[in-house]
Design an enzyme around this catalytic site. Structure first.
Site, PDB file in Angstrom:
ATOM      1  N   HIS A 118       0.853  -1.193   0.000  1.00  0.00           N
ATOM      2  CA  HIS A 118       0.000   0.000   0.000  1.00  0.00           C
ATOM      3  C   HIS A 118       0.882   1.233   0.000  1.00  0.00           C
ATOM      4  CE1 HIS A 118      -3.099   2.915   1.203  1.00  0.00           C
ATOM      5  NE2 HIS A 118      -3.984   2.014   0.813  1.00  0.00           N
ATOM      6  N   ASP A 152      -7.864  -4.397  -0.443  1.00  0.00           N
ATOM      7  CA  ASP A 152      -8.394  -4.661  -1.783  1.00  0.00           C
ATOM      8  C   ASP A 152      -8.334  -6.146  -2.115  1.00  0.00           C
ATOM      9  OD1 ASP A 152      -8.874  -1.910  -2.502  1.00  0.00           O
ATOM     10  OD2 ASP A 152      -6.716  -1.681  -2.622  1.00  0.00           O
TER      11      ASP A 152
END
Length: 431
Positions: free
Chosen positions: A306, A363
């Protein structure tokens, strides 16, 4: 004495105030820099630029911390639910029974779309992307809401926010039904927010969708975990549009468009597309993992790592547990989910990924859950938009309530040609 930073330009030292946030974050206030020095700062992508001071969400990427209005995301995931979390984000505090009941009633009162809006859905081709429909219909819906185009009025903000939050899921469900050639399913007041959305997505005129509590909880959790995430691309877009005093529906439509990009809201969709490609190649995931370690291969693990979190994404820890529960409950036999489990195990135990802190992020797991409960790939980013709506509304309100607000207007460093003459068309050489 207040702390200052000193900047020397052309032999002259300038003092710039240091602003300290409530969590100890420090920023150098350069708002008077151009006036004092004639210089601006250059920060491509705004990676080191604070565009605002905000009271809504705090992130510490190094420590893996995410808090909404000071409350850790882990606590909200365990004890709260989407509409209560939405209220917290928008108003800054957890609601009382009375306040929550009033807000929920407002959502129920505003969940229906004006019947004339059905004709707008007919104007889209069957293959239209749901995000295009969502952004367009949010703007179209504003035309049917009295007073929404008027100047911001705090006394009617609650009803406007409730309209937007209620109608966005109805628009999303209608868009999905139309794309499949299915009859529209209207919302039912007896269902709560997330359950009602699943009803509108999957029920049939002759049979209501079986609302499994764990499935409803899983989607509600996805909404909670996505409800806000500081000044990301779409939220910053909403704030910039709001700075022009645009209405709340226009700002939300702009946020949808920003979220649509594959580098932002499309990440969970990219996870499933990666798994599909691995499956088509006849791989169980092991070959792809080996290729992902080779920089020359061009292969990249989607849903891992991320930009903000340099540690484990705190949302991923939460959603992984729900993902395991849902997959176990539904007993789905899906080769893509088997591949996903192998990728997850490799990333959590392989030294290559552990050393680089390429852990599965939110995600990765949200994409797997949505596939498991039957949400089609093209609707993944729409789910993200529904979840992020409270954060957009909260940021819109913060901009509008600011007493010293002004329209956002970034500067630039011009690198084009210097002054040159206009050449008439008959004297221009061929290129």
């Amino acid at each position: 004495m207040d702390k200052v930073a000193k900047l020397e330009i052309d032999g002259k030292v300038h003092e710039l105030p240091i602003v300290v946030g409530s969590e100890g974050e420090r920023g150098i206030d350069i708002s008077a820099l151009r006036q004092a020095t004639g210089c601006i700062t250059l920060d491509d992508g705004y990676g080191n630029t604070g565009s605002c001071q905000s009271n809504i969400t705090f992130i510490d990427g190094e420590k893996g911390i995410l808090r909404y209005r000071g409350i850790p995301i882990e606590v909200l995931a365990e004890k709260s639910f989407f509409i209560e979390t939405a209220y917290l984000l928008i108003y800054g505090y957890l609601p009382t029974h009375k306040e929550l009941r009033r807000f929920s009633e407002l959502l129920t009162q505003n969940e229906m779309l004006h019947e004339d809006l059905k004709f707008h859905f007919e104007g889209f081709p069957a293959h239209a992307h749901p995000m295009a429909i969502l952004s367009s219909m949010i703007n179209a819906t504003s035309c049917f809401v009295p007073g929404v185009l008027d100047a911001y009025d705090p006394t009617v903000f609650e009803s406007q926010a409730a309209r937007l939050l209620a109608k966005v899921r109805t628009i999303a469900a209608f868009a999905y039904r139309k794309s499949r050639g299915l009859p529209i399913m209207y919302p039912k007041p007896v269902y709560k927010y997330t359950a009602n959305f699943l009803h509108m997505m999957f029920s049939e005129p002759y049979q209501d969708y079986d609302l499994n509590p764990e499935v409803v909880k899983a989607l509600d959790l996805i909404f909670v975990l996505h409800a806000d995430h500081e000044q990301n691309c779409s939220t910053a877009t909403v704030r910039m549009i709001a700075s022009s005093q645009a209405n709340i529906f226009a700002c939300a439509a702009g946020g949808v468009c920003a979220l649509w990009g594959p580098l932002h809201g499309g990440a969970n969709q990219a996870v499933i597309e990666m798994l599909e490609q691995i499956h088509r190649d006849g791989d169980d995931g092991s070959k792809f993992i080996a290729a992902a370690k080779d920089k020359k291969s061009g292969k990249r693990l989607m849903g891992f790592g991320h930009r903000v979190y340099k540690n484990y994404d705190p949302r991923a820890k939460i959603i992984k547990a729900q993902c395991d529960k849902v997959l176990g409950l539904l007993k789905i036999s899906d080769p893509l989910l088997d591949i996903a489990k192998r990728l997850e195990a490799a990333a959590l135990h392989d030294s290559y990924f552990v050393e680089r802190k390429l852990y599965p992020n939110v995600d990765f797991y949200s994409g797997i859950i949505m596939r498991a409960i039957g949400i089609p790939l093209e609707m993944f980013t729409v789910m993200f938009a529904i979840g992020r709506m409270p954060g957009w509304i909260a940021n819109y309100k913060e901009v509008m309530d600011a007493t010293n607000g002004r329209i956002s207007r970034p500067r630039q460093i011009y690198t084009g040609p210097t002054e040159q003459p206009y050449v008439s068309i008959d004297k221009r050489g061929k290129k």
